[in-house]
Design a protein around this motif. Structure first.
Motif, PDB file in Angstrom:
ATOM      1  N   SER A  96       0.982  -1.079  -0.005  1.00  0.00           N
ATOM      2  CA  SER A  96      -0.050  -0.127   0.052  1.00  0.00           C
ATOM      3  C   SER A  96       0.782   1.441  -0.050  1.00  0.00           C
ATOM      4  CB  SER A  96      -0.772   0.071   0.931  1.00  0.00           C
ATOM      5  OG  SER A  96      -1.640   1.142   1.350  1.00  0.00           O
ATOM      6  N   GLU A  97       1.933   1.317   0.795  1.00  0.00           N
ATOM      7  CA  GLU A  97       2.775   2.474   0.800  1.00  0.00           C
ATOM      8  C   GLU A  97       3.463   2.627  -0.606  1.00  0.00           C
ATOM      9  OE1 GLU A  97       4.999   5.475   1.850  1.00  0.00           O
ATOM     10  OE2 GLU A  97       3.445   4.741   2.935  1.00  0.00           O
ATOM     11  N   TYR A  98       3.909   1.428  -1.145  1.00  0.00           N
ATOM     12  CA  TYR A  98       4.576   1.608  -2.414  1.00  0.00           C
ATOM     13  C   TYR A  98       3.509   2.138  -3.389  1.00  0.00           C
ATOM     14  CZ  TYR A  98       9.203   0.334  -0.642  1.00  0.00           C
ATOM     15  OH  TYR A  98      10.270   0.445   0.032  1.00  0.00           O
ATOM     16  N   ALA A  99       2.421   1.561  -3.465  1.00  0.00           N
ATOM     17  CA  ALA A  99       1.256   2.052  -4.473  1.00  0.00           C
ATOM     18  C   ALA A  99       1.078   3.282  -4.307  1.00  0.00           C
ATOM     19  CB  ALA A  99      -0.061   1.192  -4.084  1.00  0.00           C
ATOM     20  N   LYS A 100       0.983   3.958  -2.932  1.00  0.00           N
ATOM     21  CA  LYS A 100       0.732   5.345  -2.938  1.00  0.00           C
ATOM     22  C   LYS A 100       1.828   6.273  -3.563  1.00  0.00           C
ATOM     23  CE  LYS A 100       1.517   7.114   1.222  1.00  0.00           C
ATOM     24  NZ  LYS A 100       1.218   7.397   2.657  1.00  0.00           N
ATOM     25  N   ARG A 101       3.104   5.813  -3.369  1.00  0.00           N
ATOM     26  CA  ARG A 101       4.163   6.497  -3.899  1.00  0.00           C
ATOM     27  C   ARG A 101       4.247   6.266  -5.397  1.00  0.00           C
ATOM     28  NH1 ARG A 101       9.654   4.775  -0.326  1.00  0.00           N
ATOM     29  NH2 ARG A 101       8.672   5.430   1.585  1.00  0.00           N
ATOM     30  N   LEU A 102       3.706   5.259  -6.074  1.00  0.00           N
ATOM     31  CA  LEU A 102       3.928   5.241  -7.420  1.00  0.00           C
ATOM     32  C   LEU A 102       2.588   5.880  -8.105  1.00  0.00           C
ATOM     33  CD1 LEU A 102       4.287   1.326  -8.085  1.00  0.00           C
ATOM     34  CD2 LEU A 102       5.470   3.083  -8.979  1.00  0.00           C
ATOM     35  N   SER A 103       1.712   6.158  -7.441  1.00  0.00           N
ATOM     36  CA  SER A 103       0.433   7.038  -7.912  1.00  0.00           C
ATOM     37  C   SER A 103       0.954   8.177  -8.706  1.00  0.00           C
ATOM     38  CB  SER A 103      -0.532   7.336  -6.984  1.00  0.00           C
ATOM     39  OG  SER A 103      -0.072   8.373  -5.930  1.00  0.00           O
ATOM     40  N   LYS A 104       1.845   9.001  -8.327  1.00  0.00           N
ATOM     41  CA  LYS A 104       2.308  10.138  -9.176  1.00  0.00           C
ATOM     42  C   LYS A 104       2.960   9.713 -10.394  1.00  0.00           C
ATOM     43  CE  LYS A 104       6.195  10.759  -5.742  1.00  0.00           C
ATOM     44  NZ  LYS A 104       6.424  11.572  -4.876  1.00  0.00           N
ATOM     45  N   PHE A 105       3.471   8.364 -10.585  1.00  0.00           N
ATOM     46  CA  PHE A 105       3.969   7.936 -11.753  1.00  0.00           C
ATOM     47  C   PHE A 105       3.159   7.193 -12.693  1.00  0.00           C
ATOM     48  CE2 PHE A 105       7.400   8.316  -8.735  1.00  0.00           C
ATOM     49  CZ  PHE A 105       8.234   9.422  -9.373  1.00  0.00           C
ATOM     50  N   CYS A 106       2.284   6.556 -12.146  1.00  0.00           N
ATOM     51  CA  CYS A 106       1.723   5.831 -12.939  1.00  0.00           C
ATOM     52  C   CYS A 106       0.216   5.294 -12.042  1.00  0.00           C
ATOM     53  CB  CYS A 106       2.205   4.295 -13.354  1.00  0.00           C
ATOM     54  SG  CYS A 106       2.508   3.270 -11.828  1.00  0.00           S
ATOM     55  N   LYS A 107      -0.435   4.493 -13.018  1.00  0.00           N
ATOM     56  CA  LYS A 107      -1.831   3.779 -12.462  1.00  0.00           C
ATOM     57  C   LYS A 107      -1.523   2.411 -12.053  1.00  0.00           C
ATOM     58  CE  LYS A 107      -6.812   3.079 -12.952  1.00  0.00           C
ATOM     59  NZ  LYS A 107      -7.085   1.719 -13.431  1.00  0.00           N
ATOM     60  N   LEU A 108      -1.408   2.017 -10.803  1.00  0.00           N
ATOM     61  CA  LEU A 108      -1.215   0.505 -10.737  1.00  0.00           C
ATOM     62  C   LEU A 108      -2.578  -0.140 -10.204  1.00  0.00           C
ATOM     63  CD1 LEU A 108       0.822  -1.524  -9.474  1.00  0.00           C
ATOM     64  CD2 LEU A 108       0.790  -0.676  -7.335  1.00  0.00           C
ATOM     65  N   ASN A 109      -2.711  -1.240 -10.819  1.00  0.00           N
ATOM     66  CA  ASN A 109      -3.771  -2.099 -10.535  1.00  0.00           C
ATOM     67  C   ASN A 109      -3.345  -3.608 -10.148  1.00  0.00           C
ATOM     68  OD1 ASN A 109      -6.627  -3.045 -10.479  1.00  0.00           O
ATOM     69  ND2 ASN A 109      -6.674  -2.979 -12.607  1.00  0.00           N
ATOM     70  N   ILE A 110      -3.560  -4.033  -8.848  1.00  0.00           N
ATOM     71  CA  ILE A 110      -3.345  -5.493  -8.486  1.00  0.00           C
ATOM     72  C   ILE A 110      -4.544  -6.236  -8.785  1.00  0.00           C
ATOM     73  CG2 ILE A 110      -2.604  -6.832  -6.657  1.00  0.00           C
ATOM     74  CD1 ILE A 110      -0.992  -4.351  -5.664  1.00  0.00           C
ATOM     75  N   ILE A 111      -4.530  -7.395  -9.236  1.00  0.00           N
ATOM     76  CA  ILE A 111      -5.571  -8.099  -9.706  1.00  0.00           C
ATOM     77  C   ILE A 111      -5.191  -9.525  -9.254  1.00  0.00           C
ATOM     78  CG2 ILE A 111      -7.067  -9.373 -11.475  1.00  0.00           C
ATOM     79  CD1 ILE A 111      -6.314  -7.080 -13.253  1.00  0.00           C
ATOM     80  N   GLU A 112      -5.809 -10.171  -8.311  1.00  0.00           N
ATOM     81  CA  GLU A 112      -5.662 -11.343  -7.564  1.00  0.00           C
ATOM     82  C   GLU A 112      -6.636 -12.252  -8.187  1.00  0.00           C
ATOM     83  OE1 GLU A 112      -4.427 -10.293  -3.235  1.00  0.00           O
ATOM     84  OE2 GLU A 112      -6.746 -10.590  -3.495  1.00  0.00           O
ATOM     85  N   VAL A 113      -5.987 -13.588  -8.817  1.00  0.00           N
ATOM     86  CA  VAL A 113      -6.872 -14.546  -9.248  1.00  0.00           C
ATOM     87  C   VAL A 113      -6.884 -15.815  -8.376  1.00  0.00           C
ATOM     88  CG1 VAL A 113      -6.647 -13.812 -11.801  1.00  0.00           C
ATOM     89  CG2 VAL A 113      -4.984 -15.735 -10.718  1.00  0.00           C
ATOM     90  N   ALA A 114      -7.816 -16.524  -8.354  1.00  0.00           N
ATOM     91  CA  ALA A 114      -7.816 -17.766  -7.263  1.00  0.00           C
ATOM     92  C   ALA A 114      -6.679 -18.629  -7.578  1.00  0.00           C
ATOM     93  CB  ALA A 114      -9.386 -18.437  -7.083  1.00  0.00           C
ATOM     94  N   ASP A 115      -6.290 -18.974  -6.456  1.00  0.00           N
ATOM     95  CA  ASP A 115      -5.436 -20.371  -6.492  1.00  0.00           C
ATOM     96  C   ASP A 115      -5.965 -21.716  -6.532  1.00  0.00           C
ATOM     97  OD1 ASP A 115      -5.891 -19.774  -3.906  1.00  0.00           O
ATOM     98  OD2 ASP A 115      -3.950 -20.290  -3.196  1.00  0.00           O
TER      99      ASP A 115
END
Length: 159
Positions: free
Chosen positions: A21-40
């Motif tokens: 979450s911390e790195y996603a917040k930092r990345l928000s000024k450079f890009c749109k980050l989307n994390i998709i979880e698929v079932a294992d």
């Protein structure tokens, strides 16, 4: 720029969620980050080679379903090419310069990635020959993506 992480399984550990979450917040000024979880797939300890392949294929179908044609795909694979942080930053910079604004990173489940996913990938990337829990790998990957943006912007973060 859009960066997507497609990952197998749910993230349960609070400390890993906080770090990501911390790195996603930092990345928000450079890009749109989307994390998709698929079932294992449930994979008991003792599986035959055929059963392991079936687990990877099932997870692979779920992964491929989340990848669009225009996306440039990095598959995280232990046998992939190792890169330094600087090489990774340069690669991301060059990809975006030459029209790849949708980058996708795929982290497989505990058995790895199916051959179909590896075939779809534009490149395979390795973070070394260590075996890391795939949940921890998410945090390492997001930090390295952030680090690449910081390198490309000339920030002292990288030092």
């Amino acid at each position: 720029m859009n960066i997507k992480l497609i990952v197998v399984g749910k993230l349960k550990e609070k400390y890993l969620k906080q770090g990501i979450s911390e790195y996603a917040k930092r990345l928000s000024k450079f890009c749109k980050l989307n994390i998709i979880e698929v079932a294992d797939e449930k994979a008991p300890e003792k599986l035959s080679a055929a059963q392991m392949e079936q687990v990877k294929q099932t997870e692979g179908i779920r992964i491929l379903d989340k990848i669009k044609d225009r996306e440039y795909v990095f598959a995280l694979a232990i046998l992939g090419q190792e890169r330094s942080s600087e090489e990774f930053a340069k690669e991301i910079s060059e990809l975006t310069t030459y029209g790849h604004s949708d980058l996708t990173f795929v982290i497989g489940g505990s058995l790895g990635l199916s051959s179909a996913v590896l075939k779809r990938a534009n490149t395979q990337i390795s973070f070394g020959r260590f075996t890391l829990p795939h949940q921890l790998m998410r945090l390492v990957l997001v930090e390295q993506i952030y680090r690449s943006f910081m390198i490309n912007s000339g920030s002292p973060y990288h030092k």
